[in-house]
Scaffold this motif. Structure first.
Motif, PDB file in Angstrom:
ATOM      1  N   VAL A   1       0.842  -1.205   0.000  1.00  0.00           N
ATOM      2  CA  VAL A   1       0.000   0.000   0.000  1.00  0.00           C
ATOM      3  C   VAL A   1       0.875   1.251   0.000  1.00  0.00           C
ATOM      4  N   HIS A   2       2.010   1.234   0.721  1.00  0.00           N
ATOM      5  CA  HIS A   2       2.949   2.367   0.637  1.00  0.00           C
ATOM      6  C   HIS A   2       3.261   2.661  -0.829  1.00  0.00           C
ATOM      7  N   GLY A   3       3.591   1.618  -1.574  1.00  0.00           N
ATOM      8  CA  GLY A   3       3.935   1.801  -2.983  1.00  0.00           C
ATOM      9  C   GLY A   3       2.797   2.413  -3.783  1.00  0.00           C
ATOM     10  N   MET A   4       1.590   1.977  -3.503  1.00  0.00           N
ATOM     11  CA  MET A   4       0.422   2.542  -4.195  1.00  0.00           C
ATOM     12  C   MET A   4       0.264   4.023  -3.859  1.00  0.00           C
ATOM     13  N   LEU A   5       0.440   4.352  -2.584  1.00  0.00           N
ATOM     14  CA  LEU A   5       0.327   5.750  -2.162  1.00  0.00           C
ATOM     15  C   LEU A   5       1.452   6.599  -2.747  1.00  0.00           C
ATOM     16  N   PHE A   6       2.666   6.063  -2.769  1.00  0.00           N
ATOM     17  CA  PHE A   6       3.797   6.796  -3.347  1.00  0.00           C
ATOM     18  C   PHE A   6       3.604   7.006  -4.845  1.00  0.00           C
ATOM     19  N   TYR A   7       3.033   6.003  -5.518  1.00  0.00           N
ATOM     20  CA  TYR A   7       2.750   6.187  -6.947  1.00  0.00           C
ATOM     21  C   TYR A   7       1.753   7.327  -7.142  1.00  0.00           C
ATOM     22  N   ALA A   8       0.689   7.327  -6.347  1.00  0.00           N
ATOM     23  CA  ALA A   8      -0.334   8.379  -6.463  1.00  0.00           C
ATOM     24  C   ALA A   8       0.275   9.752  -6.193  1.00  0.00           C
ATOM     25  N   ALA A   9       1.072   9.854  -5.143  1.00  0.00           N
ATOM     26  CA  ALA A   9       1.707  11.141  -4.826  1.00  0.00           C
ATOM     27  C   ALA A   9       2.634  11.574  -5.960  1.00  0.00           C
ATOM     28  N   GLY A  10       3.417  10.639  -6.473  1.00  0.00           N
ATOM     29  CA  GLY A  10       4.317  10.958  -7.586  1.00  0.00           C
ATOM     30  C   GLY A  10       3.561  11.364  -8.836  1.00  0.00           C
ATOM     31  N   HIS A  11       2.427  10.727  -9.061  1.00  0.00           N
ATOM     32  CA  HIS A  11       1.606  11.060 -10.227  1.00  0.00           C
ATOM     33  C   HIS A  11       1.158  12.512 -10.171  1.00  0.00           C
ATOM     34  N   PHE A  12       0.802  12.981  -8.982  1.00  0.00           N
ATOM     35  CA  PHE A  12       0.329  14.361  -8.846  1.00  0.00           C
ATOM     36  C   PHE A  12       1.458  15.364  -8.667  1.00  0.00           C
ATOM     37  N   LEU A  13       2.509  14.990  -7.941  1.00  0.00           N
ATOM     38  CA  LEU A  13       3.564  15.947  -7.617  1.00  0.00           C
ATOM     39  C   LEU A  13       4.727  15.943  -8.598  1.00  0.00           C
ATOM     40  N   MET A  14       4.879  14.846  -9.340  1.00  0.00           N
ATOM     41  CA  MET A  14       6.015  14.724 -10.257  1.00  0.00           C
ATOM     42  C   MET A  14       5.543  14.345 -11.657  1.00  0.00           C
ATOM     43  N   ARG A  15       4.423  14.881 -12.048  1.00  0.00           N
ATOM     44  CA  ARG A  15       3.765  14.504 -13.300  1.00  0.00           C
ATOM     45  C   ARG A  15       4.693  14.601 -14.515  1.00  0.00           C
ATOM     46  N   ARG A  16       5.568  15.588 -14.532  1.00  0.00           N
ATOM     47  CA  ARG A  16       6.402  15.779 -15.726  1.00  0.00           C
ATOM     48  C   ARG A  16       7.603  14.829 -15.779  1.00  0.00           C
ATOM     49  N   PHE A  17       7.803  14.063 -14.681  1.00  0.00           N
ATOM     50  CA  PHE A  17       8.898  13.100 -14.654  1.00  0.00           C
ATOM     51  C   PHE A  17       8.384  11.725 -15.051  1.00  0.00           C
ATOM     52  N   GLY A  18       9.258  10.882 -15.509  1.00  0.00           N
ATOM     53  CA  GLY A  18       8.883   9.532 -15.902  1.00  0.00           C
ATOM     54  C   GLY A  18       8.696   8.607 -14.707  1.00  0.00           C
ATOM     55  N   LEU A  19       8.355   7.387 -15.004  1.00  0.00           N
ATOM     56  CA  LEU A  19       8.083   6.385 -13.980  1.00  0.00           C
ATOM     57  C   LEU A  19       9.312   6.089 -13.124  1.00  0.00           C
ATOM     58  N   MET A  20      10.462   5.919 -13.747  1.00  0.00           N
ATOM     59  CA  MET A  20      11.654   5.529 -12.992  1.00  0.00           C
ATOM     60  C   MET A  20      12.114   6.610 -12.006  1.00  0.00           C
ATOM     61  N   PRO A  21      12.152   7.882 -12.378  1.00  0.00           N
ATOM     62  CA  PRO A  21      12.509   8.883 -11.365  1.00  0.00           C
ATOM     63  C   PRO A  21      11.526   8.895 -10.185  1.00  0.00           C
ATOM     64  N   ARG A  22      10.256   8.672 -10.474  1.00  0.00           N
ATOM     65  CA  ARG A  22       9.267   8.618  -9.391  1.00  0.00           C
ATOM     66  C   ARG A  22       9.504   7.406  -8.500  1.00  0.00           C
ATOM     67  N   LEU A  23       9.890   6.288  -9.120  1.00  0.00           N
ATOM     68  CA  LEU A  23      10.177   5.080  -8.338  1.00  0.00           C
ATOM     69  C   LEU A  23      11.411   5.286  -7.466  1.00  0.00           C
ATOM     70  N   VAL A  24      12.397   5.992  -7.964  1.00  0.00           N
ATOM     71  CA  VAL A  24      13.591   6.287  -7.159  1.00  0.00           C
ATOM     72  C   VAL A  24      13.201   7.140  -5.947  1.00  0.00           C
ATOM     73  N   VAL A  25      12.394   8.164  -6.151  1.00  0.00           N
ATOM     74  CA  VAL A  25      11.947   9.003  -5.033  1.00  0.00           C
ATOM     75  C   VAL A  25      11.146   8.161  -4.041  1.00  0.00           C
ATOM     76  N   ALA A  26      10.262   7.315  -4.543  1.00  0.00           N
ATOM     77  CA  ALA A  26       9.473   6.442  -3.667  1.00  0.00           C
ATOM     78  C   ALA A  26      10.388   5.510  -2.871  1.00  0.00           C
ATOM     79  N   THR A  27      11.428   5.019  -3.510  1.00  0.00           N
ATOM     80  CA  THR A  27      12.367   4.119  -2.831  1.00  0.00           C
ATOM     81  C   THR A  27      13.132   4.858  -1.741  1.00  0.00           C
TER      82      THR A  27
END
Length: 187
Positions: A63-89
């Motif tokens: 669930v953390h991962g799901m929440l981090f994805y949602a936050a990244g989707h809204f806060l880091m929209r212009r970045f790709g999936l991998m940079p968002r995954l690094v921030v989530a990690t």
């Protein structure tokens, strides 16, 4: 043209290795002191809880991962999936380190039902990061409604089985309620 994933994969690996190093330096045990590594340990009130690869708290990390994805989707929209995954990690790694400090362990023992909690093993913390990755990638692939439904199923299912989950864990750490603790204890 898609960016090459290898630099991002190396960054993810470096974060995990650094996290394991910090946890070891903090005195966390590499694996369960029982001497084995189990894929699943399902007994919550046990000295082996949070010592193996997965347990009843693994869904919380998904669930953390799901929440981090949602936050990244809204806060880091212009970045790709991998940079968002690094921030989530980085966020998940920071939580794993904070969760295993003496102060947070003591807080868990005082405010929650985790009376016998002495912190995670390093292998459990690393596995928790992997569970977060799974949740993040699930959220990246599923429609939002399906991700929310799955997160709710995890939260409700785990609460019904062990009387704890991510929501209750956060609530009891921040604002402990005697009524919740009594219900968690089965009273």
């Amino acid at each position: 043209m898609q960016a090459r994933p290898w630099p991002w994969i190396l960054a993810l690996a470096a974060i995990v290795v650094a996290t394991a190093g910090v946890l070891l330096a903090m005195g966390r045990v590499p694996i369960c002191e029982c001497g084995t590594v189990k894929l699943w340990h399902g007994e919550v009130v046990s000295s082996e809880n949070s010592q193996h690869l997965t347990d009843w708290y693994t869904p919380s990390h998904i669930v953390h991962g799901m929440l981090f994805y949602a936050a990244g989707h809204f806060l880091m929209r212009r970045f790709g999936l991998m940079p968002r995954l690094v921030v989530a990690t980085i966020l998940e790694a920071a939580w794993e380190i904070a969760e295993n400090t003496d102060a947070v362990i003591q807080r868990y023992r005082e405010a929650t039902i985790a009376l016998d909690y002495f912190g995670d093993s390093v292998i459990n913390s690393v596995s928790d990061i992997g569970a977060m990755w799974l949740g993040f990638l699930i959220a990246a692939r599923l429609p939002a409604w399906a991700t929310v439904a799955l997160a709710l199923a995890f939260e409700i299912g785990v609460a019904l089985v062990i009387r704890d989950n991510l929501t209750l864990n956060v609530l009891m750490l921040i604002w402990p309620l005697d009524s919740v603790k009594a219900w968690q204890e089965g009273a």
